[in-house]
Motif scaffolding. Structure first.
Motif, PDB file in Angstrom:
ATOM      1  N   GLY A  18       0.782  -1.226   0.000  1.00  0.00           N
ATOM      2  CA  GLY A  18       0.000   0.000   0.000  1.00  0.00           C
ATOM      3  C   GLY A  18       0.813   1.275   0.000  1.00  0.00           C
ATOM      4  N   ILE A  19       0.367   2.231   0.785  1.00  0.00           N
ATOM      5  CA  ILE A  19       0.984   3.554   0.812  1.00  0.00           C
ATOM      6  C   ILE A  19       2.431   3.488   1.285  1.00  0.00           C
ATOM      7  CG2 ILE A  19       0.905   5.807   1.968  1.00  0.00           C
ATOM      8  CD1 ILE A  19      -2.163   5.589   1.889  1.00  0.00           C
ATOM      9  N   CYS A  79       3.838   5.094   9.007  1.00  0.00           N
ATOM     10  CA  CYS A  79       2.738   4.693   8.143  1.00  0.00           C
ATOM     11  C   CYS A  79       1.911   3.542   8.714  1.00  0.00           C
ATOM     12  CB  CYS A  79       3.293   4.306   6.765  1.00  0.00           C
ATOM     13  SG  CYS A  79       2.048   4.105   5.486  1.00  0.00           S
ATOM     14  N   THR A 180      -5.727   0.409  -2.112  1.00  0.00           N
ATOM     15  CA  THR A 180      -4.647  -0.341  -1.469  1.00  0.00           C
ATOM     16  C   THR A 180      -5.168  -1.701  -1.024  1.00  0.00           C
ATOM     17  OG1 THR A 180      -5.188   0.487   0.734  1.00  0.00           O
ATOM     18  CG2 THR A 180      -3.641   1.820  -0.591  1.00  0.00           C
ATOM     19  N   ALA A 216      -1.799   4.719  -4.385  1.00  0.00           N
ATOM     20  CA  ALA A 216      -0.740   4.832  -3.379  1.00  0.00           C
ATOM     21  C   ALA A 216       0.397   5.697  -3.893  1.00  0.00           C
ATOM     22  CB  ALA A 216      -0.232   3.440  -3.013  1.00  0.00           C
TER      23      ALA A 216
END
Length: 247
Positions: A18-19, A79, A180, A216
């Motif tokens: 993901g991010i 994160c 995501t 992302a």
């Protein structure tokens, strides 16, 4: 290969997908040295150019040790997080405790680990991942998540004030709905009630003013800016990046 982070060392949590993963790769592409961490070591595979390390950010001692062993850091990206689907009436004690431990305490511990060195060197940037749902707009069934992400915004601003005169900057990113694996899990959880996966995904897309989900990589692009010297006059900000969801 860009040069915007050339000579900078960064530490990224939850970089396995993901991010977090997009940020780690974006930092490397801009010339940065990146220590990419995740609780699931298998998810760190394929992060070309990164130094990878298994890390459970809920383990305070391990977290502090990993940051110390990473050496002098110019950038910290907190994160790691979790999204519970609940309301004030359905939230359980276990959900509340885990959400605040992972979304807030781990962010605090990440800041506490890097700020002394940054202050000593007179430079550094911390990027915390918050959420538009915890800052700019309420979302249904996000009671605990909103509480924790609002706290991340407050923590970021408070910490930024404390070190603003020492050359260290702290900002947080408040994403809207981003495509995501985490979103995929929520779509799957809602599929039965929504009438299938496609309908559940469509419900998330439908609330987006632009008619699409964010990526992302788009969030990572903002993280690069906040980590770079281009944002030298930016601190204590909660920056919403949501495709117009909060308009």
């Amino acid at each position: 290969m860009g040069e915007r982070l050339r000579g900078k060392s960064a530490f990224v949590t939850a970089a396995g997908q993901g991010i977090g993963r997009a940020i780690a790769l974006a930092f490397v592409s801009e010339g940065g040295r990146v220590v990419a961490t995740d609780r699931d070591a298998d998810k760190l595979s394929g992060l070309e150019g990164c130094e990878t390390r298994a890390l459970d950010v809920l383990d305070d001692a391990a977290f502090a040790r990993a940051v110390a062993e990473a050496g002098a850091l110019d950038v910290m990206v907190n994160c790691a997080g979790i999204v519970h689907q609940n309301t004030a009436l359905t939230c359980t004690d276990a959900e509340w405790e885990l959400a605040f431990a992972l979304n807030c305490r781990a962010t605090w511990k990440g800041m506490a680990a890097v700020l002394p060195g940054m202050v000593e060197r007179g430079r550094g940037a911390v990027v915390n991942i918050a959420s538009a749902a915890g800052w700019a707009k309420a979302a249904p069934n996000r009671f605990t998540y909103a509480a924790t992400k609002a706290a991340v915004v407050g923590m970021t601003k408070a910490a930024a004030v404390d070190v603003v005169a020492q050359g260290v900057r702290l900002n947080c990113i408040c994403p809207g709905t981003v495509d995501t694996p985490s979103l995929g899990e929520r779509i799957a959880a809602n599929a039965a009630a929504a009438g299938g996966m496609e309908a559940a995904r469509g419900a998330f897309v439908a609330r987006q003013a632009m008619g699409r989900l964010g990526s992302a990589e788009e969030i990572a692009a903002l993280a690069v800016y906040l980590a770079s010297d281009e944002s030298a006059f930016v601190t204590g900000q909660a920056i919403v990046i949501d495709g117009g969801w909060t308009l």
